[in-house]
Scaffold this motif. Structure first.
Motif, PDB file in Angstrom:
ATOM      1  N   CYS A  35       0.868  -1.155  -0.022  1.00 45.80           N
ATOM      2  CA  CYS A  35       0.010  -0.172   0.069  1.00 45.80           C
ATOM      3  C   CYS A  35       0.755   1.298  -0.064  1.00 45.80           C
ATOM      4  CB  CYS A  35      -1.016  -0.064   1.296  1.00 45.80           C
ATOM      5  SG  CYS A  35      -0.118   0.472   2.975  1.00 45.80           S
ATOM      6  N   GLY A  36       1.993   1.022   0.190  1.00 48.58           N
ATOM      7  CA  GLY A  36       3.027   2.436   0.367  1.00 48.58           C
ATOM      8  C   GLY A  36       3.273   3.005   1.551  1.00 48.58           C
ATOM      9  N   TYR A  37       2.600   2.643   2.768  1.00 59.11           N
ATOM     10  CA  TYR A  37       2.929   3.131   3.959  1.00 59.11           C
ATOM     11  C   TYR A  37       4.317   3.107   4.302  1.00 59.11           C
ATOM     12  CZ  TYR A  37       3.291   3.213   9.069  1.00 59.11           C
ATOM     13  OH  TYR A  37       3.343   3.331  10.496  1.00 59.11           O
ATOM     14  N   VAL A  38       4.943   3.990   4.874  1.00 58.96           N
ATOM     15  CA  VAL A  38       6.167   4.116   5.364  1.00 58.96           C
ATOM     16  C   VAL A  38       6.470   3.933   6.887  1.00 58.96           C
ATOM     17  CG1 VAL A  38       8.252   5.247   5.214  1.00 58.96           C
ATOM     18  CG2 VAL A  38       7.026   5.383   3.440  1.00 58.96           C
ATOM     19  N   TYR A  39       6.952   2.882   7.365  1.00 55.92           N
ATOM     20  CA  TYR A  39       7.197   2.968   8.735  1.00 55.92           C
ATOM     21  C   TYR A  39       8.395   3.590   9.044  1.00 55.92           C
ATOM     22  CZ  TYR A  39       8.744   1.390  13.346  1.00 55.92           C
ATOM     23  OH  TYR A  39       9.020   1.480  14.758  1.00 55.92           O
ATOM     24  N   ASP A  40       8.361   4.692   9.843  1.00 55.18           N
ATOM     25  CA  ASP A  40       9.421   5.664  10.387  1.00 55.18           C
ATOM     26  C   ASP A  40       9.835   5.108  11.807  1.00 55.18           C
ATOM     27  OD1 ASP A  40      11.190   7.684  11.117  1.00 55.18           O
ATOM     28  OD2 ASP A  40       9.949   9.016  10.329  1.00 55.18           O
ATOM     29  N   PRO A  41      10.943   4.557  12.027  1.00 57.03           N
ATOM     30  CA  PRO A  41      11.184   4.376  13.354  1.00 57.03           C
ATOM     31  C   PRO A  41      11.230   5.407  14.290  1.00 57.03           C
ATOM     32  CG  PRO A  41      12.733   3.354  11.908  1.00 57.03           C
ATOM     33  CD  PRO A  41      11.999   4.361  11.268  1.00 57.03           C
ATOM     34  N   ALA A  42      11.448   6.816  13.854  1.00 55.22           N
ATOM     35  CA  ALA A  42      11.441   7.973  14.804  1.00 55.22           C
ATOM     36  C   ALA A  42      10.318   8.111  15.230  1.00 55.22           C
ATOM     37  CB  ALA A  42      12.254   8.980  14.261  1.00 55.22           C
ATOM     38  N   LYS A  43       9.317   7.615  14.612  1.00 56.38           N
ATOM     39  CA  LYS A  43       7.875   8.002  14.925  1.00 56.38           C
ATOM     40  C   LYS A  43       7.074   6.672  15.553  1.00 56.38           C
ATOM     41  CE  LYS A  43       7.029  11.149  11.218  1.00 56.38           C
ATOM     42  NZ  LYS A  43       6.313  11.326   9.929  1.00 56.38           N
ATOM     43  N   GLY A  44       7.701   5.773  15.202  1.00 50.45           N
ATOM     44  CA  GLY A  44       7.217   4.350  15.761  1.00 50.45           C
ATOM     45  C   GLY A  44       5.885   4.151  15.156  1.00 50.45           C
ATOM     46  N   ASP A  45       4.916   3.433  15.901  1.00 53.50           N
ATOM     47  CA  ASP A  45       3.674   3.181  15.634  1.00 53.50           C
ATOM     48  C   ASP A  45       2.592   3.250  16.974  1.00 53.50           C
ATOM     49  OD1 ASP A  45       0.894   2.625  14.347  1.00 53.50           O
ATOM     50  OD2 ASP A  45       1.583   0.685  13.967  1.00 53.50           O
ATOM     51  N   PRO A  46       2.704   4.528  17.499  1.00 53.09           N
ATOM     52  CA  PRO A  46       2.006   4.649  18.692  1.00 53.09           C
ATOM     53  C   PRO A  46       0.530   3.959  18.712  1.00 53.09           C
ATOM     54  CG  PRO A  46       2.364   6.418  17.990  1.00 53.09           C
ATOM     55  CD  PRO A  46       2.960   5.706  17.104  1.00 53.09           C
ATOM     56  N   ASP A  47      -0.251   4.253  17.751  1.00 56.44           N
ATOM     57  CA  ASP A  47      -1.598   3.669  17.886  1.00 56.44           C
ATOM     58  C   ASP A  47      -1.881   2.115  17.934  1.00 56.44           C
ATOM     59  OD1 ASP A  47      -2.564   6.205  17.335  1.00 56.44           O
ATOM     60  OD2 ASP A  47      -2.767   5.905  15.573  1.00 56.44           O
ATOM     61  N   ASN A  48      -0.395   1.578  17.800  1.00 52.48           N
ATOM     62  CA  ASN A  48      -0.489   0.170  17.758  1.00 52.48           C
ATOM     63  C   ASN A  48       0.771  -0.361  18.716  1.00 52.48           C
ATOM     64  OD1 ASN A  48      -2.519  -0.943  15.733  1.00 52.48           O
ATOM     65  ND2 ASN A  48      -1.447   0.320  14.341  1.00 52.48           N
ATOM     66  N   GLY A  49       0.793   0.489  19.855  1.00 53.15           N
ATOM     67  CA  GLY A  49       1.562   0.115  21.029  1.00 53.15           C
ATOM     68  C   GLY A  49       3.265  -0.190  20.544  1.00 53.15           C
ATOM     69  N   VAL A  50       3.546   0.604  19.464  1.00 44.20           N
ATOM     70  CA  VAL A  50       5.070   0.690  19.059  1.00 44.20           C
ATOM     71  C   VAL A  50       5.649   2.167  19.394  1.00 44.20           C
ATOM     72  CG1 VAL A  50       6.631   0.258  17.243  1.00 44.20           C
ATOM     73  CG2 VAL A  50       4.987  -1.102  17.457  1.00 44.20           C
ATOM     74  N   GLU A  51       6.473   2.066  20.443  1.00 43.77           N
ATOM     75  CA  GLU A  51       7.010   3.213  21.096  1.00 43.77           C
ATOM     76  C   GLU A  51       8.039   4.125  19.769  1.00 43.77           C
ATOM     77  OE1 GLU A  51       6.475   5.019  24.035  1.00 43.77           O
ATOM     78  OE2 GLU A  51       5.162   3.250  24.187  1.00 43.77           O
ATOM     79  N   PRO A  52       7.931   5.349  19.713  1.00 44.13           N
ATOM     80  CA  PRO A  52       9.281   5.934  18.908  1.00 44.13           C
ATOM     81  C   PRO A  52      10.436   5.554  19.375  1.00 44.13           C
ATOM     82  CG  PRO A  52       7.574   7.544  19.688  1.00 44.13           C
ATOM     83  CD  PRO A  52       7.172   6.285  20.541  1.00 44.13           C
ATOM     84  N   GLY A  53      11.274   5.480  18.276  1.00 48.01           N
ATOM     85  CA  GLY A  53      12.783   5.040  18.461  1.00 48.01           C
ATOM     86  C   GLY A  53      12.819   3.476  18.276  1.00 48.01           C
ATOM     87  N   THR A  54      11.692   2.826  17.775  1.00 44.80           N
ATOM     88  CA  THR A  54      11.652   1.140  17.737  1.00 44.80           C
ATOM     89  C   THR A  54      12.161   0.785  16.289  1.00 44.80           C
ATOM     90  OG1 THR A  54      10.159   0.968  19.265  1.00 44.80           O
ATOM     91  CG2 THR A  54      10.195  -0.921  17.702  1.00 44.80           C
ATOM     92  N   ALA A  55      13.190   0.248  16.130  1.00 45.17           N
ATOM     93  CA  ALA A  55      13.753  -0.222  14.751  1.00 45.17           C
ATOM     94  C   ALA A  55      12.740  -1.260  14.187  1.00 45.17           C
ATOM     95  CB  ALA A  55      15.163  -0.743  14.821  1.00 45.17           C
TER      96      ALA A  55
END
Length: 53
Positions: A9-29
């Motif tokens: 789909c083209g979504y870009v996972y940016d480790p600096a932002k994480g995925d806080p809506d799904n429990g992934v903290e910013p800074g998570t590789a």
């Protein structure tokens, strides 16, 4: 840290932002995401992501 793009789909996972809506903290590789993490946009598995150069 490197960004990863969902080839479905083209979504870009940016480790600096994480995925806080799904429990992934910013800074998570990307490599440190849980095995059951999926694309928050389309639900694709981690193996559907490619590293951006």
């Amino acid at each position: 840290m490197e960004k990863w793009e969902c080839i479905a789909c083209g979504y870009v996972y940016d480790p600096a932002k994480g995925d806080p809506d799904n429990g992934v903290e910013p800074g998570t590789a990307f490599e440190d995401l849980p095995a059951d993490w999926v694309c928050p946009e389309c639900g694709a598995d981690k193996d559907q992501f490619e590293k951006l150069s």
